[in-house]
Design a protein around this motif. Structure first.
Motif, PDB file in Angstrom:
ATOM      1  N   ASP A 117     -15.941 -67.350 -66.878  1.00 16.32           N
ATOM      2  CA  ASP A 117     -17.343 -67.156 -66.510  1.00 16.32           C
ATOM      3  C   ASP A 117     -17.900 -65.814 -66.965  1.00 16.32           C
ATOM      4  O   ASP A 117     -19.113 -65.606 -66.956  1.00 16.32           O
ATOM      5  N   ASN A 118     -17.024 -64.866 -67.300  1.00 13.56           N
ATOM      6  CA  ASN A 118     -17.517 -63.569 -67.795  1.00 13.56           C
ATOM      7  C   ASN A 118     -16.669 -63.097 -68.973  1.00 13.56           C
ATOM      8  O   ASN A 118     -15.908 -62.137 -68.900  1.00 13.56           O
ATOM      9  N   THR A 119     -16.809 -63.818 -70.074  1.00 13.69           N
ATOM     10  CA  THR A 119     -16.117 -63.410 -71.290  1.00 13.69           C
ATOM     11  C   THR A 119     -16.813 -62.235 -71.980  1.00 13.69           C
ATOM     12  O   THR A 119     -16.420 -61.845 -73.081  1.00 13.69           O
ATOM     13  N   ASP A 120     -17.802 -61.652 -71.339  1.00 17.71           N
ATOM     14  CA  ASP A 120     -18.411 -60.406 -71.800  1.00 17.71           C
ATOM     15  C   ASP A 120     -17.867 -59.233 -70.983  1.00 17.71           C
ATOM     16  O   ASP A 120     -18.582 -58.307 -70.617  1.00 17.71           O
ATOM     17  N   PHE A 121     -16.564 -59.259 -70.727  1.00 14.22           N
ATOM     18  CA  PHE A 121     -15.947 -58.325 -69.786  1.00 14.22           C
ATOM     19  C   PHE A 121     -15.963 -56.871 -70.243  1.00 14.22           C
ATOM     20  O   PHE A 121     -15.680 -55.974 -69.446  1.00 14.22           O
ATOM     21  N   SER A 122     -16.285 -56.603 -71.509  1.00 14.17           N
ATOM     22  CA  SER A 122     -16.426 -55.200 -71.911  1.00 14.17           C
ATOM     23  C   SER A 122     -17.560 -54.535 -71.128  1.00 14.17           C
ATOM     24  O   SER A 122     -17.546 -53.325 -70.885  1.00 14.17           O
ATOM     25  N   ALA A 137      -9.442 -70.177 -65.416  1.00 11.74           N
ATOM     26  CA  ALA A 137      -8.516 -69.519 -66.339  1.00 11.74           C
ATOM     27  C   ALA A 137      -9.014 -69.609 -67.776  1.00 11.74           C
ATOM     28  O   ALA A 137      -9.722 -70.542 -68.156  1.00 11.74           O
ATOM     29  N   ILE A 138      -8.626 -68.615 -68.574  1.00 12.05           N
ATOM     30  CA  ILE A 138      -8.973 -68.612 -69.988  1.00 12.05           C
ATOM     31  C   ILE A 138      -8.208 -69.735 -70.687  1.00 12.05           C
ATOM     32  O   ILE A 138      -6.986 -69.819 -70.614  1.00 12.05           O
ATOM     33  N   LYS A 139      -8.957 -70.590 -71.370  1.00 16.41           N
ATOM     34  CA  LYS A 139      -8.367 -71.720 -72.088  1.00 16.41           C
ATOM     35  C   LYS A 139      -8.491 -71.485 -73.598  1.00 16.41           C
ATOM     36  O   LYS A 139      -9.174 -70.565 -74.043  1.00 16.41           O
ATOM     37  N   GLU A 140      -7.852 -72.352 -74.362  1.00 14.70           N
ATOM     38  CA  GLU A 140      -7.869 -72.202 -75.821  1.00 14.70           C
ATOM     39  C   GLU A 140      -9.296 -72.189 -76.361  1.00 14.70           C
ATOM     40  O   GLU A 140      -9.606 -71.430 -77.295  1.00 14.70           O
ATOM     41  N   ARG A 141     -10.168 -72.988 -75.786  1.00 15.17           N
ATOM     42  CA  ARG A 141     -11.544 -73.045 -76.285  1.00 15.17           C
ATOM     43  C   ARG A 141     -12.314 -71.744 -76.023  1.00 15.17           C
ATOM     44  O   ARG A 141     -13.365 -71.510 -76.635  1.00 15.17           O
ATOM     45  N   ASP A 142     -11.787 -70.912 -75.124  1.00 10.39           N
ATOM     46  CA  ASP A 142     -12.444 -69.637 -74.820  1.00 10.39           C
ATOM     47  C   ASP A 142     -11.981 -68.514 -75.740  1.00 10.39           C
ATOM     48  O   ASP A 142     -12.576 -67.428 -75.742  1.00 10.39           O
ATOM     49  N   LEU A 143     -10.904 -68.737 -76.500  1.00 14.97           N
ATOM     50  CA  LEU A 143     -10.287 -67.656 -77.263  1.00 14.97           C
ATOM     51  C   LEU A 143     -11.222 -66.978 -78.264  1.00 14.97           C
ATOM     52  O   LEU A 143     -11.212 -65.738 -78.345  1.00 14.97           O
ATOM     53  N   PRO A 144     -12.013 -67.698 -79.045  1.00 13.44           N
ATOM     54  CA  PRO A 144     -12.883 -66.977 -79.986  1.00 13.44           C
ATOM     55  C   PRO A 144     -13.754 -65.922 -79.307  1.00 13.44           C
ATOM     56  O   PRO A 144     -13.868 -64.790 -79.794  1.00 13.44           O
ATOM     57  N   ALA A 145     -14.335 -66.272 -78.165  1.00 14.56           N
ATOM     58  CA  ALA A 145     -15.186 -65.317 -77.453  1.00 14.56           C
ATOM     59  C   ALA A 145     -14.361 -64.180 -76.867  1.00 14.56           C
ATOM     60  O   ALA A 145     -14.765 -63.005 -76.921  1.00 14.56           O
ATOM     61  N   VAL A 146     -13.200 -64.497 -76.307  1.00 12.74           N
ATOM     62  CA  VAL A 146     -12.363 -63.477 -75.673  1.00 12.74           C
ATOM     63  C   VAL A 146     -11.813 -62.494 -76.701  1.00 12.74           C
ATOM     64  O   VAL A 146     -11.845 -61.270 -76.496  1.00 12.74           O
ATOM     65  N   LEU A 147     -11.317 -63.002 -77.821  1.00 12.85           N
ATOM     66  CA  LEU A 147     -10.755 -62.124 -78.844  1.00 12.85           C
ATOM     67  C   LEU A 147     -11.836 -61.222 -79.440  1.00 12.85           C
ATOM     68  O   LEU A 147     -11.589 -60.026 -79.689  1.00 12.85           O
ATOM     69  N   ALA A 148     -13.012 -61.753 -79.643  1.00 10.90           N
ATOM     70  CA  ALA A 148     -14.119 -60.929 -80.135  1.00 10.90           C
ATOM     71  C   ALA A 148     -14.506 -59.870 -79.103  1.00 10.90           C
ATOM     72  O   ALA A 148     -14.877 -58.739 -79.457  1.00 10.90           O
ATOM     73  N   GLU A 149     -14.389 -60.232 -77.831  1.00 11.82           N
ATOM     74  CA  GLU A 149     -14.771 -59.292 -76.776  1.00 11.82           C
ATOM     75  C   GLU A 149     -13.819 -58.103 -76.704  1.00 11.82           C
ATOM     76  O   GLU A 149     -14.227 -56.992 -76.354  1.00 11.82           O
ATOM     77  N   TYR A 150     -12.537 -58.309 -77.040  1.00  9.44           N
ATOM     78  CA  TYR A 150     -11.627 -57.169 -77.078  1.00  9.44           C
ATOM     79  C   TYR A 150     -12.055 -56.164 -78.146  1.00  9.44           C
ATOM     80  O   TYR A 150     -11.864 -54.947 -77.982  1.00  9.44           O
ATOM     81  N   GLU A 151     -12.639 -56.639 -79.227  1.00  9.30           N
ATOM     82  CA  GLU A 151     -13.175 -55.718 -80.228  1.00  9.30           C
ATOM     83  C   GLU A 151     -14.360 -54.943 -79.654  1.00  9.30           C
ATOM     84  O   GLU A 151     -14.506 -53.739 -79.894  1.00  9.30           O
ATOM     85  N   ASN A 152     -15.209 -55.614 -78.892  1.00  6.42           N
ATOM     86  CA  ASN A 152     -16.319 -54.925 -78.229  1.00  6.42           C
ATOM     87  C   ASN A 152     -15.798 -53.897 -77.235  1.00  6.42           C
ATOM     88  O   ASN A 152     -16.331 -52.787 -77.130  1.00  6.42           O
ATOM     89  N   LEU A 153     -14.743 -54.272 -76.504  1.00  2.00           N
ATOM     90  CA  LEU A 153     -14.162 -53.364 -75.523  1.00  2.00           C
ATOM     91  C   LEU A 153     -13.613 -52.110 -76.211  1.00  2.00           C
ATOM     92  O   LEU A 153     -13.776 -50.987 -75.717  1.00  2.00           O
ATOM     93  N   THR A 154     -12.973 -52.305 -77.358  1.00  2.00           N
ATOM     94  CA  THR A 154     -12.469 -51.164 -78.123  1.00  2.00           C
ATOM     95  C   THR A 154     -13.608 -50.236 -78.505  1.00  2.00           C
ATOM     96  O   THR A 154     -13.474 -49.006 -78.448  1.00  2.00           O
ATOM     97  N   GLY A 155     -14.738 -50.815 -78.867  1.00  2.00           N
ATOM     98  CA  GLY A 155     -15.907 -50.012 -79.191  1.00  2.00           C
ATOM     99  C   GLY A 155     -16.386 -49.186 -78.009  1.00  2.00           C
ATOM    100  O   GLY A 155     -16.761 -48.020 -78.160  1.00  2.00           O
ATOM    101  N   VAL A 156     -16.349 -49.777 -76.822  1.00  2.55           N
ATOM    102  CA  VAL A 156     -16.738 -49.048 -75.609  1.00  2.55           C
ATOM    103  C   VAL A 156     -15.788 -47.873 -75.368  1.00  2.55           C
ATOM    104  O   VAL A 156     -16.216 -46.757 -75.045  1.00  2.55           O
TER     105      VAL A 156
END
Length: 455
Positions: A263-268, A295-314
């Motif tokens: 529900d919050n894959t914008d966790f950065s 729970a995070i499912k396979e279909r959520d991975l593109p958004a989650v993996l991209a969000e870790y890049e955003n988190l790194t930016g933060v």
């Protein structure tokens, strides 16, 4: 220079992040920052399966640059930081000793979090508080079971451990009284939702050098959608002042620990919010579990993996502004890394780590509590089921065929036993979704560490 039979895909990992090219030498742990010429040369070495007979025709740069880069790659290989081979594992996992206990002093909670695997602290068992005699027996069990290990860990957990504050206080006092005479040092940690984290509890934590894990999911609307009080109200405005006061008193260590869901894959944005509240040590864990809808499912991975890049930016932006944030999943100690046993066995559940219920029952970790087939013994009689312990000892990289060729294997030791079992019904079968997230975090951690050194 021969590399005959070398498994390049298992032993090196090439990746690009924000325009920088990296090579991780898996076995040595060395990290190389490569220019375009070096990347092309490594590709040719892989295709050629070694240095011998390498043909360099057609590379888009001058011969002098190629020769110089090739010499540097050969030197790195000679010194063991490139194209290195696995270190022979000499650890006997069956002979490891328990050195850490998760002490579930309360199978009871004053909150009702939506994603809680503990079912409001009861773990599918009877609700209740741990009696002092069981807590005392747990300390005695740890001291005996740890053999000659000096540094021990006890984490007060639940449920909500502050519902049993008196036993927490008694346990710390008793543990401290046993340290010197037994040649031990016990490091205590308390994980709390913060509702009962009043001045008395805070001062006790400070006075006794207790580390704290403080549960908060981030932005008010995100936290209050999942972390609710027993009356259904959100907890954010109730607990945030307590956490601020606790951190201001400078505990020996702390982490603000959140859970993100599908529900919050914008966790950065939640990490950024926590940092804005003045918190510098932050952990954000994905909700996992085959039966958990959030729970995070396979279909959520593109958004989650991209969000870790955003988190790194933060994190990088905060660093450049002089407000460095310690993000738990990026703290990999890239210069030294974990010991050989840790690299190959992961968390140590069932061998070096165990959980204890209010009744004194021992389980491999808190996530297995309530599953009778995983009951290992009881702290009162001080006996442990060796067959069950050996089963977990065998759940290491030696026996996980799917991990043998994974470049990230030494950063996770094969992953979480409980996640494997409850998702795949197999301790030896990793969960692909969790693997994907962990690999992304490692890459981002490497990038962030190097970028800090370069800027």
């Amino acid at each position: 220079m021969e590399l005959e039979g070398y498994d390049f895909s298992a032993h090196i990992h090439l990746f690009t992040c924000r325009g920088r090219n990296f090579l991780l030498d898996v076995n040595s742990g060395a990290i190389h920052l490569l220019d375009r010429t070096a990347v092309d040369l490594v590709d040719k070495i892989i295709q050629n399966k070694g240095f011998s007979g390498l043909v360099l025709d057609g590379m888009p740069c001058g011969s002098g640059e190629i020769e110089e880069t090739l010499m540097e790659l050969k030197a790195a290989s000679d010194e063991g930081s490139l194209f290195s081979y696995p270190e022979k594992i000499t650890v006997n996992f069956q002979q490891m000793h328990i050195k850490a206990l998760c002490l579930n002093v309360a199978h009871l909670c004053n909150m009702n979090c939506v994603y809680c695997f503990a079912h409001q602290g009861a773990f599918g068992k009877n609700k209740g508080l741990m009696p002092w005699l069981v807590a005392k027996a747990a300390v005695d069990f740890l001291i005996t079971a740890s053999a000659d290990i000096k540094n021990l860990e006890i984490d007060f957990f639940g449920g909500e451990p502050l519902l049993n504050f008196e036993v927490v206080k008694q346990t710390v006092a008793y543990g401290r009284s046993k340290e010197l005479k037994n040649g031990k040092k016990i490091n205590f940690t308390l994980t709390t939702n913060g509702v009962l984290l009043n001045d008395e509890a805070q001062d006790f934590i400070i006075d006794n050098d207790i580390s704290v894990i403080l549960s908060l999911d981030g932005r008010p609307e995100i936290n209050d959608a999942k972390r609710v009080l027993n009356n259904g109200e959100g907890s954010y405005h109730r607990i945030l002042p307590n956490f601020r006061k606790m951190v201001a008193k400078k505990p020996v260590s702390y982490y603000i620990r959140g859970t993100y869901t599908r529900d919050n894959t914008d966790f950065s944005r939640d990490l950024a919010h926590m940092a804005e509240q003045g918190f510098k040590n932050i952990s954000l864990e994905p909700a996992v579990g085959a039966d958990l809808e959030l729970a995070i499912k396979e279909r959520d991975l593109p958004a989650v993996l991209a969000e870790y890049e955003n988190l790194t930016g933060v994190l990088l932006e905060a660093y450049h502004k002089g407000r460095e944030i310690s993000f738990f999943h990026y703290n990999l100690d890239l210069q030294k890394g974990p010991c050989l046993a840790k690299r190959n066995s992961g968390c140590g559940a069932g061998t070096e780590y165990a959980a204890v219920t209010p009744e004194g029952d021992i389980y491999p970790c808190h996530q297995f509590i309530g599953k009778d087939e995983f009951k290992m013994g009881n702290v009162i009689d001080k006996r442990v089921d060796r067959l069950l312990s050996d089963r977990f000892a065998g759940s290491n990289l030696n026996n996980k065929s799917r991990c043998e060729a994974c470049w990230a294997r030494y950063f996770c030791g094969g992953g979480c036993h409980a996640n494997h079992y409850f998702t795949n019904n197999d301790l030896l079968k990793p969960v692909e979704v969790s693997c994907s997230m962990h690999k992304k975090r490692i890459e981002q951690a490497i990038y962030l560490d190097i970028e800090k050194k370069l800027t």
